[in-house]
Scaffold this motif. Structure first.
Motif, mmCIF file in Angstrom:
data_model
loop_
_atom_site.group_PDB
_atom_site.id
_atom_site.type_symbol
_atom_site.label_atom_id
_atom_site.label_comp_id
_atom_site.label_asym_id
_atom_site.label_seq_id
_atom_site.Cartn_x
_atom_site.Cartn_y
_atom_site.Cartn_z
ATOM 1 N N GLY A 117 2.045 0.025 -8.690
ATOM 2 C CA GLY A 117 1.572 1.314 -8.181
ATOM 3 C C GLY A 117 1.282 1.302 -6.695
ATOM 4 O O GLY A 117 0.326 1.914 -6.240
ATOM 5 N N ILE A 118 2.123 0.611 -5.945
ATOM 6 C CA ILE A 118 1.923 0.554 -4.495
ATOM 7 C C ILE A 118 2.842 1.562 -3.828
ATOM 8 O O ILE A 118 4.058 1.431 -3.876
ATOM 9 C CB ILE A 118 2.219 -0.870 -3.957
ATOM 10 C CG1 ILE A 118 1.242 -1.878 -4.576
ATOM 11 C CG2 ILE A 118 2.134 -0.898 -2.435
ATOM 12 C CD1 ILE A 118 1.530 -3.315 -4.208
ATOM 13 N N GLY A 119 2.241 2.581 -3.212
ATOM 14 C CA GLY A 119 3.031 3.636 -2.570
ATOM 15 C C GLY A 119 3.631 3.173 -1.263
ATOM 16 O O GLY A 119 4.714 3.607 -0.876
ATOM 17 N N GLN A 120 2.930 2.311 -0.557
ATOM 18 C CA GLN A 120 3.406 1.849 0.747
ATOM 19 C C GLN A 120 2.944 0.414 0.961
ATOM 20 O O GLN A 120 1.755 0.124 0.857
ATOM 21 C CB GLN A 120 2.820 2.737 1.846
ATOM 22 C CG GLN A 120 3.233 2.347 3.249
ATOM 23 C CD GLN A 120 2.578 3.263 4.270
ATOM 24 O OE1 GLN A 120 3.064 4.350 4.546
ATOM 25 N NE2 GLN A 120 1.452 2.837 4.816
ATOM 26 N N THR A 121 3.916 -0.447 1.246
ATOM 27 C CA THR A 121 3.548 -1.852 1.452
ATOM 28 C C THR A 121 3.288 -2.125 2.926
ATOM 29 O O THR A 121 3.666 -1.343 3.793
ATOM 30 C CB THR A 121 4.676 -2.782 0.969
ATOM 31 O OG1 THR A 121 5.885 -2.389 1.622
ATOM 32 C CG2 THR A 121 4.852 -2.681 -0.532
#
Lengths: 507, 507
Positions: free
Chosen positions: A320-324
């Protein structure tokens, strides 16, 4: 020591036949699958949690010693003080061999809560299942495991992967060679540790005390999982790590946020500003000189990193990582750089523990991963200099009332334990041989990691033994639940591990 | 209700003699010190902790009722449901009086741990001491308390200040007037609450249910400590308060900081950056419009604030604060502004709880104090708009996997309980009368607070009863350990309180 007799590997009928090793070892394994399985299940039945005082971890060492005796491997238990779990050490001299390989694995396991294991499973009552429990695996009855074993079956037990699989694969590889009439091309030493999961606290002592036994040309570590793609993997190093605790200060005692809000400084806000100043929005550390000192990657290392199959998108979705972080660099690239990570922050309480106060202190624990070339102490000094540059008076002790009053901003920066990275040059001839040996066992490209993102105290080997070549050949499946409940090894991974180890012994 | 008979204050011998009130009341008190003391000690002997289920808090209400009966005050216990501690309500009609004062105090006390009280003291075994325990006070034997009582003596017991002192000072003032032949100039109502220390959870219900009994012209609250200078004090309002919980997100589950450090975003860093963006280095809130809506202070209020004796330097030294917030404004000025304070932050753990992880979430609880003119809901909306302006997708629920994946930055902003400020205009004629009345009892300048920094649900009185004049006249000494161990009231503060209340009743 006196009673220990060096036994030479003298069977004249053995041939050195490395090109044929994988096929012969495979044939041997296929013929002996049930025997191997039953032996491994017996090994897994012995509790091995060092921190559980009701467990006699030494029983594992005895089991391994007996296994090695059966294989005619000259074996001894290296002791420190009679309390620390012994290192099981074996030494096989191979006629004609000019170089020595040292194999490392560990026989102790992570603590575990049996109540959390799935129904039908238990840490030390190994069972087979059609898949991992999490993937819907069904536990097999004893009768069902007597027939043909599917490569996807899992053995479920504590240490099924971490790291009895390492011990078992190494020794089974040796036995497979022995029984298949293939002579290793190196002298072989075996070093099986018993307190890795408790931080290898005496590893340095063992290496120092038994230094004379441990000369050799290359360490082969068998621990950890292979790449998420399932492809065989080889790891040439790891990052080092050092923890630092930072404390900022507000009022000496928590204050009523109504009576003093807007006037008394808030330590949590101070810490937030301090931490914010350390990284930009892409996660790049902006502390002066943070990326200096790093030993540049060689062309082969760069090439290897570029060839690591990407996993980012799947992992990103799962988590659930939208932006790394990392401004578009790959995970494989990023773990070859130093890092600064907040392990935790605590200031007063939240939720049910929240009160309308201005807290007294705010604490963050950081971990700074370091790579080849970095000195952890110097890395921490860069952090301290940065905190000072933000206007802080820095101390490593609890500040006195006088220090707090005499400085607008006070931070305690307390370096904790840490150690440096280790990286075996990929271009070493023996490193290239290991790559070739493992690649000879599989059609799929072997994944080469110049460095793990994580940290292991591998520097001890280079510091104490002055050995440069330390290579990890993991064999466990990625979804093995290493350290967790329902830990499992995929059968094919165990079989593949035997082949990899055998190929290295005859490379 | 039916049995309750209104008793008029009809003694014709009484005179309205406000100028002489302080002297007469003082003389009465001096003559009756021992009687007053013994009566107060009996009151303090009754346990009054609402949350202690072994305690019958109602016994306190009965004690007060009986005291009021003795004074011929028409009294009744206002009930809600028979479980909630009753309000002890008295109503004295004074012939010729055209206005009504309503006196508020509470008879319940803060929970306490008897084990933490100093030797010789206990929450409900009141003793006298030569000073506060913390200032080296010596506990007096019963014999030693029978002679002349020093004004600096302390009575040590739970609620000795908070707030049985309020109940006792109000009723003793009334009795002193009665016995001194001085007629109050106002009708008097008494409203003694029994669950203030549990958040006055039913106060609104009481005000609503008994609204018809509670008409009047000015509330006089007797609660809290006077200014640190020891000067008598009057407080004309309080800040409101609303809590907000902010959560930022990293990976769904905590990740190994080695394997994913530099790549997986750290929620603690995100929260640190978000919180840092809200205030500048001087502690000034930089959220757009944060200081808008505030009702400007009147000239009298500004004058009063400027006249508050400064305490900053002493408090700063005691608390080890090297640099305060507020860019040079005084504490008195700053508590008349809205605030944004971090009550606490938690993300994973520190110290022994620290692990080398990238945490999954980071949570901060904030409290936003609001002043006259601020709508708490609107104030939170400004905060939400600010979070959005930092690039965040904002939700007040736990975000779904989809929300987390579809937005680079996600924050949960959850408003908690809150209420608005209350401020009685200092220029109201009745407010000026209260100031004059209290000033008439002392040579020292009375300290006027247009608002407390803290929060009380005083808005309920203006909302439900539509009453504008709500004035707090605290009497307790600043070092009374209100809410803490060894709570104590300085005898002179109790005596002074009686004079203040009597002066107000005849102003």
């Amino acid at each position: 020591m006196k009673k220990w007799i060096i036994c030479l590997f003298t069977s004249l009928s053995l041939t050195t036949l490395s090109a044929q090793t994988p096929a012969k070892v495979r044939a041997y394994r296929q013929q002996h699958e049930q025997t191997l399985l039953q032996e491994y299940l017996r090994f897994l039945s012995i509790p091995n949690i060092l921190l559980d005082t009701t467990t006699d971890v030494r029983q594992n060492a005895f089991f391994i010693r007996d296994l090695m005796k059966r294989m005619n491997i000259p074996v001894q238990l290296l002791e420190l003080d009679g309390k620390t779990p012994p290192v099981v050490f074996g030494d096989v001299k191979v006629p004609g061999a000019t170089q020595t390989l040292l194999f490392y694995a560990h026989y102790d396991g992570q603590p575990t809560n049996p109540a959390k294991w799935a129904q039908g499973t238990a840490p030390f009552k190994p069972v087979l299942a059609t898949n991992s429990i999490e993937n819907g695996g069904k536990i097999l009855s004893e009768a069902e495991t007597k027939g043909k074993l599917s490569p996807d079956y899992r053995i479920i037990a504590r240490s099924a992967t971490d790291d009895k699989a390492g011990v078992f694969a190494i020794l089974s590889a040796y036995e497979a060679l022995l029984k298949s009439g293939i002579k290793p091309t190196y002298n072989l030493k075996f070093f099986f540790e018993g307190e890795e999961e408790n931080g290898s606290q005496h590893l340095g002592d063992y290496l120092t005390k038994y230094k004379n036994l441990l000369n050799g040309d290359c360490w082969i570590f068998c621990d950890g999982p292979v790449h998420q793609s399932g492809n065989k993997s080889i790891v040439f190093g790891c990052r080092g790590d050092i923890n630092v605790e930072i404390t900022t200060y507000g009022p000496r005692r928590p204050l009523h946020s109504g009576h003093y809000g807007n006037w008394a400084p808030n330590p949590a806000l101070r810490l937030a500003k301090l931490l914010s100043s350390m990284k930009d929005d892409s996660g790049r550390v902006v502390i002066k000189g943070f990326y200096d000192d790093v030993t540049p990657l060689s062309d082969s290392e760069k090439k290897a990193i570029a060839a690591i199959p990407p996993v980012e998108n799947e992992v990103r979705k799962e988590l659930g990582i939208g932006q790394t972080d990392g401004a578009g660099k790959t995970l494989a690239e990023l773990i070859n750089e130093p890092s600064l990570n907040i392990n935790g922050i605590v200031s007063a309480g939240v939720g049910a523990q929240a009160a309308n106060v201005i807290p007294s202190t705010a604490v963050a624990t950081l971990d700074l991963r370091v790579v080849a070339g970095n000195d952890p102490v110097k890395q921490v000094q860069k952090l301290i200099d940065h905190v000072k540059a933000q206007g802080y008076y820095v101390t490593d002790q609890e500040p006195t009332q006088e220090e707090l009053l005499n400085h607008p901003l006070v931070a305690r920066v307390k370096p904790l334990k840490g150690y440096r990275a280790q990286r075996t040059p990929l271009d070493l001839p023996i490193a290239q041989k290991v790559v070739k040996a493992v690649q000879s066992t599989t059609q799929d490209p072997v994944v080469i990691f110049p460095s793990l993102g994580g940290s292991l105290p591998l520097y001890l080997f280079s510091d104490i033994l002055r050995q440069q070549a330390i290579i990890t050949v993991p064999i466990a499946n990625y979804d093995s639940n290493q350290h967790g409940e329902n830990e499992n090894i995929r059968l094919q991974n165990l079989w593949d591990g035997i082949e990899s180890m055998a190929s290295i012994m005859t490379m």
